[in-house]
Design an enzyme around this catalytic site. Structure first.
Site, PDB file in Angstrom:
ATOM      1  N   LYS A  71       1.586  -8.080  30.785  1.00  0.00           N
ATOM      2  CA  LYS A  71       2.336  -9.151  30.136  1.00  0.00           C
ATOM      3  C   LYS A  71       3.689  -9.413  30.783  1.00  0.00           C
ATOM      4  CE  LYS A  71       0.225  -8.657  25.572  1.00  0.00           C
ATOM      5  NZ  LYS A  71       0.445  -8.514  24.124  1.00  0.00           N
ATOM      6  N   ASP A 107       2.388 -13.797  20.893  1.00  0.00           N
ATOM      7  CA  ASP A 107       2.578 -12.545  20.153  1.00  0.00           C
ATOM      8  C   ASP A 107       3.739 -12.702  19.175  1.00  0.00           C
ATOM      9  OD1 ASP A 107       0.559 -10.937  21.269  1.00  0.00           O
ATOM     10  OD2 ASP A 107       1.828 -10.333  22.947  1.00  0.00           O
ATOM     11  N   GLY A 131       8.213   1.138  21.132  1.00  0.00           N
ATOM     12  CA  GLY A 131       7.606   0.439  22.255  1.00  0.00           C
ATOM     13  C   GLY A 131       8.413  -0.776  22.660  1.00  0.00           C
ATOM     14  N   ALA A 132       8.809  -0.831  23.935  1.00  0.00           N
ATOM     15  CA  ALA A 132       9.614  -1.945  24.443  1.00  0.00           C
ATOM     16  C   ALA A 132       8.925  -2.625  25.614  1.00  0.00           C
ATOM     17  CB  ALA A 132      10.999  -1.441  24.852  1.00  0.00           C
ATOM     18  N   GLY A 133       7.583  -2.557  25.640  1.00  0.00           N
ATOM     19  CA  GLY A 133       6.818  -3.260  26.659  1.00  0.00           C
ATOM     20  C   GLY A 133       6.590  -4.704  26.271  1.00  0.00           C
ATOM     21  N   VAL A 135       4.346  -6.416  24.308  1.00  0.00           N
ATOM     22  CA  VAL A 135       4.237  -6.783  22.897  1.00  0.00           C
ATOM     23  C   VAL A 135       5.473  -6.331  22.130  1.00  0.00           C
ATOM     24  CG1 VAL A 135       3.005  -4.724  22.069  1.00  0.00           C
ATOM     25  CG2 VAL A 135       2.627  -6.922  20.955  1.00  0.00           C
ATOM     26  N   ALA A 219       0.504  -2.802  15.939  1.00  0.00           N
ATOM     27  CA  ALA A 219      -0.023  -3.914  16.735  1.00  0.00           C
ATOM     28  C   ALA A 219      -1.426  -3.622  17.256  1.00  0.00           C
ATOM     29  CB  ALA A 219       0.917  -4.212  17.898  1.00  0.00           C
ATOM     30  N   TYR A 221      -5.326  -2.925  17.145  1.00  0.00           N
ATOM     31  CA  TYR A 221      -6.384  -3.264  16.190  1.00  0.00           C
ATOM     32  C   TYR A 221      -7.726  -2.636  16.543  1.00  0.00           C
ATOM     33  CZ  TYR A 221      -8.232  -7.047  19.236  1.00  0.00           C
ATOM     34  OH  TYR A 221      -8.777  -7.788  20.263  1.00  0.00           O
ATOM     35  N   GLY A 242      -3.314  -4.419  12.583  1.00  0.00           N
ATOM     36  CA  GLY A 242      -3.140  -5.395  13.639  1.00  0.00           C
ATOM     37  C   GLY A 242      -3.960  -6.656  13.453  1.00  0.00           C
TER      38      GLY A 242
END
Length: 283
Positions: A71, A107, A131-133, A135, A219, A221, A242
């Protein structure tokens, strides 16, 4: 009016994705045809991604979605970015506009609609974001736009967490140096990492840090009931799977690809059918 669309998804691993069923069913309900192609490539480098995107440009795609781990990597390979994607620095939807590839981020819009009911009924307080990627960035911007009391961001890559917190410092975002620091006293918790996505059965947050007075969203699923959500539910916390994020983000992408508003009910039914064939919720 165009009645046939070729779309798809670039990422790894994606064999489990419910996106083909959602997009193809939404199209069928509208009386059009959509083929949604999974483009599963492990370890794609910059040149690989550029080649795939050139194929998307030339082979008649209306657009593609992008998921983990690409992403962020695709951002500077595109011809243009929608304002939200530019601000976030991550793209999950690429639209073919003539010969131009334009990046969007559904997103963020999908998460806003998923989380609003939960935020409306929960006590106000800071939110822990793990998480800081790709998403994680979208969720952080979505939370900031909703005016939450604060965002505590933790990532195993401290530099990524610090950078995202810096982007949102005027929205009371801070870099948390540990999961425990992020979660302590938080009103809510969001997992924006792939931890807990099958085949992983790990959790990004130790069970001991969860409690009944917080809400917990994931997030991931696949499965819907991750180890994190199962533990949070057992502690009496309010939880959000999710599901709604996946459906909302897919619906927004479908509209960008086709120009048509899809049925959320049809997409939800398709998603649920995929999940029912694979997983069962806890008793």
């Amino acid at each position: 009016m165009r009645d046939r669309f070729l779309t798809g998804l670039i990422g790894y691993p994606i064999a489990h994705s419910a996106a083909p069923a959602m997009h193809e069913q939404a199209a069928a309900v509208l009386g059009i045809h959509c083929h949604y192609q999974l483009i599963e490539v492990k370890g794609a480098g910059r040149d690989d991604l550029r080649a795939m995107l050139e194929g998307v440009r030339r082979l008649g795609f209306a657009g593609v979605n992008v998921t983990f781990p690409y992403k962020e990597a695709v951002v500077d390979l595109l011809d243009d970015l929608a304002p939200d994607a530019r601000a976030i620095g991550a793209v999950n939807t690429i639209v073919v506009d003539g010969v131009r590839l334009v990046g969007h981020n559904t997103d963020a819009t999908g998460f806003v609609r998923a989380i609003e009911p939960l935020l409306g009924s929960a006590p106000r307080g800071p939110i822990a974001l793990i998480g800081a990627g790709g998403v994680g960035k979208a969720i952080a911007f979505a939370l900031a736009g909703l005016g939450v009391a604060g965002i505590r961001i933790f990532d195993a890559d401290a530099a990524k967490a610090a950078q995202l917190a810096g982007q949102l410092r005027d929205r009371h975002a801070v870099h948390a140096t540990s999961v425990a620091t992020a979660v302590d006293g938080a009103a809510g918790l969001v997992n924006a990492t792939p931890v807990g996505m099958l085949p992983s059965r790990d959790t990004p947050v130790p069970d001991a840090l969860l409690h009944s007075s917080m809400w917990v969203a994931d997030a991931v699923y696949t499965p819907l009931w991750t180890p994190l959500l199962t533990a949070a539910k057992a502690k009496g916390a309010s939880v959000l799977t999710g599901r709604d994020l996946a459906i909302n983000a897919s619906a927004d992408a479908f509209k960008l690809f086709t120009g048509l508003a899809p049925s959320h009910v049809a997409m939800g039914n398709a998603f649920d059918a995929v999940m029912a064939a694979r997983y069962s919720p806890p008793a």
